[in-house]
Design an enzyme around this catalytic site. Structure first.
Site, mmCIF file in Angstrom:
data_model
loop_
_atom_site.group_PDB
_atom_site.id
_atom_site.type_symbol
_atom_site.label_atom_id
_atom_site.label_comp_id
_atom_site.label_asym_id
_atom_site.label_seq_id
_atom_site.Cartn_x
_atom_site.Cartn_y
_atom_site.Cartn_z
ATOM 1 N N ASP A 103 80.910 -57.945 -59.017
ATOM 2 C CA ASP A 103 80.011 -57.121 -59.831
ATOM 3 C C ASP A 103 80.689 -55.802 -60.190
ATOM 4 O OD1 ASP A 103 78.092 -59.069 -59.493
ATOM 5 O OD2 ASP A 103 77.129 -58.044 -57.802
HETATM 6 N N1 URA Z 1 78.028 -61.057 -54.188
HETATM 7 C C1 URA Z 1 77.443 -60.088 -54.915
HETATM 8 O O1 URA Z 1 76.239 -59.893 -54.858
HETATM 9 N N2 URA Z 1 78.232 -59.341 -55.702
HETATM 10 C C2 URA Z 1 79.559 -59.473 -55.771
HETATM 11 O O2 URA Z 1 80.220 -58.741 -56.490
HETATM 12 C C3 URA Z 1 80.155 -60.507 -55.015
HETATM 13 C C4 URA Z 1 79.366 -61.287 -54.221
#
Ligand code: URA
Length: 236
Positions: A103
């Site tokens: 993310d």
């Molecule tokens: N899980 C998440 O919620 N975000 C990420 O970036 C990676 C795994």
């Protein structure tokens, strides 16, 4: 064997059209002799081509480890935001992509490569490759959460069930903001955040530390990257 113009374009010297022009201008050579035919076949594993006198070694694959900083998108292109690829200045290949997304606000280990088969092996849920995350979570994480995660959580929205595979949750410190380490073998959209949301908790910081045998190099600050070593590539 590949064409001379493709060799140079793959190594980022220019577009196919541009490199054809450079070849005709005599700026491309091998062993000191100018090569003037763009269609000339080159054994890219043996021959070394020079552009303006500078040797350009061919790389079929490139592998980078990045400590992804928050605020940057894990995509190849984005109209608005900076992407992880914008950060890699030393790259030769134009076909690099991040193997697995983090993310925008997540930090940590990201493999950036153009090796599609390797990326598939690492990311396919059937291959059961561990992804290890360090997280800070608002709320007291308990042994009950450990049990729930071990059994798999339904992170689906509404009617639709979306059950995660068993995950290993280790509590590093439990408190109003807890610190944990979570090992999952999938990469569902926002998976870690959604798993904690199911237990009424919010992830306030998330960092990936490991993917299979590949461990984030502790000397890389957020935004820094390096090429994988031969041993790391073999390990994957
Ligand atoms: N899980 C998440 O919620 N975000 C990420 O970036 C990676 C795994």
């Amino acid at each position: 064997m590949i064409r001379l113009d493709k060799y140079l374009a793959d190594m980022g010297i220019g577009t196919r059209q541009e490199v054809k022009k450079y070849i005709r201008q005599g700026r491309v050579s091998a062993g000191g002799a100018a090569l003037k035919k763009p269609e000339l076949k080159i054994d890219e594993t043996k021959e070394c081509i020079a552009f303006d006198g500078q040797e350009i070694r061919y790389a079929a694959y490139e592998y980078y480890m990045m400590n992804k900083p928050a605020g940057v998108i894990s995509a190849t292109r984005d109209g608005r935001d900076r992407t992880v690829l914008d950060l890699i200045e030393s790259r030769k290949r134009k076909d690099l992509f991040p193997a697995g997304r983090l993310d925008k606000d997540t930090e940590g280990l990201l493999l950036i490569t153009n090796d599609g088969a390797l990326a598939h092996r690492l990311l396919s849920p059937e291959k059961h490759v561990d992804k290890v995350y360090y997280a800070r979570v608002r709320g007291i994480v308990t042994d009950e959460d450990v049990r729930i995660f071990r059994e798999g959580v339904d992170i689906g929205a509404g009617e639709e069930e979306e059950r995660t595979r068993p995950a290993k949750l280790e509590i590093i410190e439990s408190g109003p903001v807890s610190t944990v380490r979570l090992t999952i073998q999938e990469g569902k959209f926002h998976q870690v955040k959604r798993m904690f949301a199911c237990t009424g908790k919010e992830v306030v910081y998330l960092k990936r530390e490991r993917m299979g045998s590949l461990v984030l190099d502790a000397s890389l600050n957020p935004g820094e990257y390096r090429r994988l070593t031969e041993e790391e590539i073999r390990g994957l």
